[in-house]
Design a protein around this motif. Structure first.
Motif, PDB file in Angstrom:
ATOM      1  N   VAL A  27      63.021 -33.241  15.535  1.00 43.29           N
ATOM      2  CA  VAL A  27      63.051 -33.751  14.164  1.00 43.29           C
ATOM      3  C   VAL A  27      64.037 -34.910  14.024  1.00 43.29           C
ATOM      4  N   PRO A  32      59.915 -38.816  14.893  1.00 44.20           N
ATOM      5  CA  PRO A  32      59.653 -37.372  14.974  1.00 44.20           C
ATOM      6  C   PRO A  32      58.184 -37.046  14.743  1.00 44.20           C
ATOM      7  N   ILE A  36      56.289 -30.119  12.432  1.00 42.41           N
ATOM      8  CA  ILE A  36      56.874 -29.210  13.412  1.00 42.41           C
ATOM      9  C   ILE A  36      56.767 -27.793  12.850  1.00 42.41           C
ATOM     10  N   HIS A  58      64.892 -30.815   6.414  1.00 46.41           N
ATOM     11  CA  HIS A  58      63.709 -31.612   6.783  1.00 46.41           C
ATOM     12  C   HIS A  58      62.443 -30.919   6.275  1.00 46.41           C
ATOM     13  N   VAL A  61      58.935 -32.087   7.180  1.00 43.71           N
ATOM     14  CA  VAL A  61      58.488 -32.058   8.580  1.00 43.71           C
ATOM     15  C   VAL A  61      58.407 -30.635   9.139  1.00 43.71           C
ATOM     16  N   ILE A  62      59.431 -29.826   8.903  1.00 42.59           N
ATOM     17  CA  ILE A  62      59.527 -28.497   9.521  1.00 42.59           C
ATOM     18  C   ILE A  62      58.951 -27.412   8.617  1.00 42.59           C
TER      19      ILE A  62
END
Length: 259
Positions: A27, A32, A36, A58, A61-62
């Motif tokens: 990340v 990145p 994810i 994040h 993203v996560i």
């Protein structure tokens, strides 16, 4: 700008040690992954606090995913969640990192120790691949004009160990007997080799990686590598893998380890 390693990745056992550092470095990379998926057995437990804090930082993203790799129900629910989040796209990369070890001299090892470690270290990754296979195939198919295999396209990385090497066993057995761990990781290597042969028709790269002896809860404080050093190397290897690496065991520096 550095090239993105892949658009989407699932990391199992991501709440601590190598798995957590993988998520952190992925990340924080210059480019990145778009998504994810951080799988762990107990996302709300105290051992997952660091992962939850990283995911909060994040959120775009996560995605933290409840994932017990030894539970068919948990795996099925996780794959449905991932599929929904991907919104019609495939999953590019699975890093089967979840693993266990127990004290493993011959005197300490019985049926239950062998079965428990084998279930997590071998059966778990196999079940993950079975359930997520359609998403990996979908990712590979999104590159219709590309025949080369890579982690950017579609791949499975199984986290193995130097201690799985039958060839190298005589030189390191006395230091680390660990029967259940060694035997299970050797079996994981065979799983890797079988999957590499089976899934090449789908354009899916499959390989094993040895992260080194790392300063984690499993590796202990005397290990020569920090998690940051190990994962920095692993990510470079993952990013550079091609079809020639499918079905092999490499270390965090990209060096081949004999079976």
């Amino acid at each position: 700008m550095a090239s993105r390693i892949c658009d989407s990745v699932l990391v199992t056992g991501s709440n601590r040690g190598i798995g957590l550092e993988l998520v952190r470095q992925l990340v924080d990379s210059p480019s990145p992954p778009v998504q994810i998926f951080a799988g762990c057995r107990d996302p709300s437990g105290p051992r997952s606090q660091a992962l939850q804090e990283l995911a909060q930082k994040h959120r775009d993203v996560i995605t933290v995913v409840q994932l017990d790799t030894t539970s068919l129900t948990s795996i099925a629910e996780a794959s449905k969640l991932v599929e929904t989040k991907l919104k019609g796209r495939g999953l590019n990369l699975i890093i089967n990192n979840a693993g266990v070890n127990v004290p493993g001299s011959l005197a300490e090892t019985g049926i239950q120790e062998m079965v428990d470690v084998y279930t997590t270290n071998v059966v778990g990754p196999m079940l993950i691949v079975k359930d997520f296979h359609p998403l990996l195939c979908k990712a590979a198919a999104q590159f219709p004009h590309q025949t080369n295999m890579s982690c950017k396209r579609s791949a499975i990385i199984n986290v193995s160990t130097l201690l799985s090497s039958i060839t190298r066993c005589p030189e390191n057995f006395s230091v680390s007997p660990m029967y259940p761990y060694r035997v299970s990781k050797a079996a994981l290597n065979m799983l890797t080799r079988c999957l590499a042969e089976d899934l090449k028709k789908d354009g899916i790269l499959v390989m094993s990686l040895h992260p080194g002896w790392v300063q984690t809860e499993m590796g202990g404080p005397k290990a020569p590598l920090t998690t940051a050093e190990s994962i920095s190397g692993l990510i470079k290897v993952i990013a550079s893998c091609t079809e020639k690496d499918s079905g092999t065991l490499l270390d965090w520096e990209g060096k081949n380890i004999p079976w």
